[in-house]
Design a protein around this motif. Structure first.
Motif, PDB file in Angstrom:
ATOM      1  N   TRP A  80      37.335  -2.010   7.172  1.00  0.00           N
ATOM      2  CA  TRP A  80      37.389  -2.416   8.575  1.00  0.00           C
ATOM      3  C   TRP A  80      36.600  -1.469   9.478  1.00  0.00           C
ATOM      4  O   TRP A  80      36.102  -1.875  10.533  1.00  0.00           O
ATOM      5  CB  TRP A  80      38.830  -2.517   9.061  1.00  0.00           C
ATOM      6  CG  TRP A  80      39.636  -1.252   8.970  1.00  0.00           C
ATOM      7  CD1 TRP A  80      40.518  -0.905   8.000  1.00  0.00           C
ATOM      8  CD2 TRP A  80      39.619  -0.151   9.902  1.00  0.00           C
ATOM      9  NE1 TRP A  80      41.068   0.336   8.253  1.00  0.00           N
ATOM     10  CE2 TRP A  80      40.540   0.814   9.407  1.00  0.00           C
ATOM     11  CE3 TRP A  80      38.934   0.105  11.090  1.00  0.00           C
ATOM     12  CZ2 TRP A  80      40.775   2.027  10.075  1.00  0.00           C
ATOM     13  CZ3 TRP A  80      39.165   1.310  11.752  1.00  0.00           C
ATOM     14  CH2 TRP A  80      40.084   2.251  11.239  1.00  0.00           C
ATOM     15  N   ALA A  81      36.477  -0.195   9.073  1.00  0.00           N
ATOM     16  CA  ALA A  81      35.792   0.786   9.904  1.00  0.00           C
ATOM     17  C   ALA A  81      34.277   0.638   9.845  1.00  0.00           C
ATOM     18  O   ALA A  81      33.570   1.212  10.683  1.00  0.00           O
ATOM     19  CB  ALA A  81      36.189   2.191   9.472  1.00  0.00           C
ATOM     20  N   LEU A  82      33.775  -0.112   8.874  1.00  0.00           N
ATOM     21  CA  LEU A  82      32.333  -0.241   8.678  1.00  0.00           C
ATOM     22  C   LEU A  82      31.800  -1.581   9.167  1.00  0.00           C
ATOM     23  O   LEU A  82      30.631  -1.894   8.969  1.00  0.00           O
ATOM     24  CB  LEU A  82      32.008  -0.067   7.185  1.00  0.00           C
ATOM     25  CG  LEU A  82      32.546   1.216   6.549  1.00  0.00           C
ATOM     26  CD1 LEU A  82      32.167   1.274   5.081  1.00  0.00           C
ATOM     27  CD2 LEU A  82      32.044   2.454   7.285  1.00  0.00           C
ATOM     28  N   ALA A  86      33.740  -3.052  14.623  1.00  0.00           N
ATOM     29  CA  ALA A  86      34.193  -1.676  14.853  1.00  0.00           C
ATOM     30  C   ALA A  86      33.096  -0.861  15.539  1.00  0.00           C
ATOM     31  O   ALA A  86      33.359  -0.080  16.459  1.00  0.00           O
ATOM     32  CB  ALA A  86      34.605  -1.029  13.534  1.00  0.00           C
ATOM     33  N   LEU A  87      31.862  -1.036  15.098  1.00  0.00           N
ATOM     34  CA  LEU A  87      30.731  -0.311  15.679  1.00  0.00           C
ATOM     35  C   LEU A  87      30.581  -0.647  17.166  1.00  0.00           C
ATOM     36  O   LEU A  87      30.406   0.256  18.002  1.00  0.00           O
ATOM     37  CB  LEU A  87      29.452  -0.672  14.933  1.00  0.00           C
ATOM     38  CG  LEU A  87      28.169   0.004  15.418  1.00  0.00           C
ATOM     39  CD1 LEU A  87      28.150   1.467  15.004  1.00  0.00           C
ATOM     40  CD2 LEU A  87      26.934  -0.718  14.863  1.00  0.00           C
ATOM     41  N   VAL A  88      30.644  -1.912  17.492  1.00  0.00           N
ATOM     42  CA  VAL A  88      30.531  -2.342  18.891  1.00  0.00           C
ATOM     43  C   VAL A  88      31.634  -1.715  19.730  1.00  0.00           C
ATOM     44  O   VAL A  88      31.405  -1.267  20.858  1.00  0.00           O
ATOM     45  CB  VAL A  88      30.570  -3.881  18.976  1.00  0.00           C
ATOM     46  CG1 VAL A  88      30.833  -4.348  20.407  1.00  0.00           C
ATOM     47  CG2 VAL A  88      29.261  -4.475  18.463  1.00  0.00           C
ATOM     48  N   CYS A 161      24.187  11.001  18.918  1.00  0.00           N
ATOM     49  CA  CYS A 161      25.167  11.552  17.985  1.00  0.00           C
ATOM     50  C   CYS A 161      25.989  10.438  17.356  1.00  0.00           C
ATOM     51  O   CYS A 161      26.156  10.385  16.131  1.00  0.00           O
ATOM     52  CB  CYS A 161      26.081  12.539  18.717  1.00  0.00           C
ATOM     53  SG  CYS A 161      27.348  13.284  17.673  1.00  0.00           S
ATOM     54  N   ALA A 162      26.511   9.542  18.183  1.00  0.00           N
ATOM     55  CA  ALA A 162      27.355   8.465  17.675  1.00  0.00           C
ATOM     56  C   ALA A 162      26.570   7.526  16.767  1.00  0.00           C
ATOM     57  O   ALA A 162      27.023   7.173  15.671  1.00  0.00           O
ATOM     58  CB  ALA A 162      27.972   7.687  18.838  1.00  0.00           C
ATOM     59  N   ALA A 163      25.384   7.110  17.198  1.00  0.00           N
ATOM     60  CA  ALA A 163      24.593   6.173  16.402  1.00  0.00           C
ATOM     61  C   ALA A 163      24.155   6.793  15.081  1.00  0.00           C
ATOM     62  O   ALA A 163      24.146   6.138  14.036  1.00  0.00           O
ATOM     63  CB  ALA A 163      23.386   5.704  17.202  1.00  0.00           C
ATOM     64  N   PHE A 190      24.409  -1.131  18.247  1.00  0.00           N
ATOM     65  CA  PHE A 190      25.122  -0.095  18.997  1.00  0.00           C
ATOM     66  C   PHE A 190      24.512   0.075  20.388  1.00  0.00           C
ATOM     67  O   PHE A 190      25.230   0.131  21.389  1.00  0.00           O
ATOM     68  CB  PHE A 190      25.070   1.225  18.229  1.00  0.00           C
ATOM     69  CG  PHE A 190      25.908   2.316  18.841  1.00  0.00           C
ATOM     70  CD1 PHE A 190      27.207   2.520  18.418  1.00  0.00           C
ATOM     71  CD2 PHE A 190      25.395   3.132  19.835  1.00  0.00           C
ATOM     72  CE1 PHE A 190      27.987   3.521  18.989  1.00  0.00           C
ATOM     73  CE2 PHE A 190      26.163   4.130  20.408  1.00  0.00           C
ATOM     74  CZ  PHE A 190      27.471   4.318  19.982  1.00  0.00           C
ATOM     75  N   LEU A 191      23.192   0.172  20.454  1.00  0.00           N
ATOM     76  CA  LEU A 191      22.518   0.365  21.743  1.00  0.00           C
ATOM     77  C   LEU A 191      22.761  -0.804  22.678  1.00  0.00           C
ATOM     78  O   LEU A 191      22.986  -0.617  23.881  1.00  0.00           O
ATOM     79  CB  LEU A 191      21.022   0.558  21.522  1.00  0.00           C
ATOM     80  CG  LEU A 191      20.605   1.805  20.737  1.00  0.00           C
ATOM     81  CD1 LEU A 191      19.101   1.793  20.496  1.00  0.00           C
ATOM     82  CD2 LEU A 191      21.024   3.072  21.459  1.00  0.00           C
TER      83      LEU A 191
END
Length: 262
Positions: A80-82, A86-88, A161-163, A190-191
């Motif tokens: 679920w974390a991948l 979750a990324l959004v 850092c996050a990306a 992500f961006l």
């Protein structure tokens, strides 16, 4: 009855030293703790719910924070974390944090080592958006924790850092989970979810490179001081040296440029 202390997993610098006591978390104090505490008080004052509350210092000289219920992302990473969802949610949480912190004045406080000059001064960044520093509930990111490295930075520095860690932006050979082969596509996702503007996107390659170098320097410093957690991490076969990452970014230039287009 005194409530038991339950060690909390994750982290490197404070591994084994962070415990839960009831609805609180106890962590070691640092020379820069007053700055982090002021930041957390500001976030509470502006109604930002995505961070723990600073509650004081206990009888053992540890900072006391509110416990944020949920799950952090620890190896082996759960499926679920991948997910893209979750990324959004991480990108949206980071944007909310940046909006909440925009009015905070960092000048009265001593902070940890700051990002490079080109990437500091806009706002106080979290600066350490590792997977285990984000709390999830029902598959969505709801809070940031571990503000030990927070300090004057910028939106694009935190985004890089996050990306870099969540997409992740690194060679496929070093990705050993379901994100392999999808890093640059997830970077664009992500961006877009964060709402990065064209200026941020132009700065991102340099921010990615310097963020990697910044963390390599921090890790080397702690390892040289004999810190066991950083010694172990410095020997990991998944860790990339700064020069290797720089070379990979140059090689990936065209694909990276395509991923950065808004």
């Amino acid at each position: 009855m005194t409530e038991p202390e339950v060690p909390l997993p994750g982290g490197v610098a404070n591994r084994g030293l962070v415990v839960r006591v009831g609805d609180t978390v106890r962590r070691p104090l640092r020379s820069t703790s007053p700055a982090a505490h002021a930041l957390l008080r500001h976030l509470e004052d502006v109604g930002f719910v995505g961070a723990p509350r600073f509650l004081g210092v206990d009888e053992r000289g540890r900072e006391v924070l509110s416990y944020v219920p949920g799950s952090t992302v620890l190896p082996p990473y759960p499926a679920w974390a991948l997910t893209d969802e979750a990324l959004v949610s991480v990108a949206e949480l980071l944007r909310s944090y940046h909006s909440a912190v925009a009015g905070f004045d960092p000048s009265p406080y001593p902070w940890p080592t700051s990002p490079p000059a080109a990437f500091r001064g806009e706002l106080v960044g979290h600066n350490d958006l590792n997977l285990d520093n984000v709390v999830f509930r029902d598959g969505r990111a709801v809070a940031l924790i571990d503000f030990d490295l927070a300090g004057p930075g910028s939106r694009v520095w935190d985004v890089a850092c996050a990306a870099r860690l969540w997409a992740p932006v690194r060679p496929d050979a070093t990705i050993r989970d379901a994100r392999r082969g999808r890093g640059l596509r997830r970077l664009r996702l992500f961006l877009d979810a964060y709402g990065a503007d064209d200026g941020d996107r132009r700065l991102l390659p340099a921010a990615l490179q310097q963020n990697q170098e910044w963390f390599c320097t921090l890790i080397a410093r702690y390892a040289a001081a004999g810190h066991q957690g950083f010694l172990e991490y410095s020997r990991s076969d998944l860790r990339m040296q700064a020069d290797a990452y720089r070379a990979w970014l140059a090689e990936a230039g065209p694909a990276l440029a395509a991923a950065l287009r808004s």
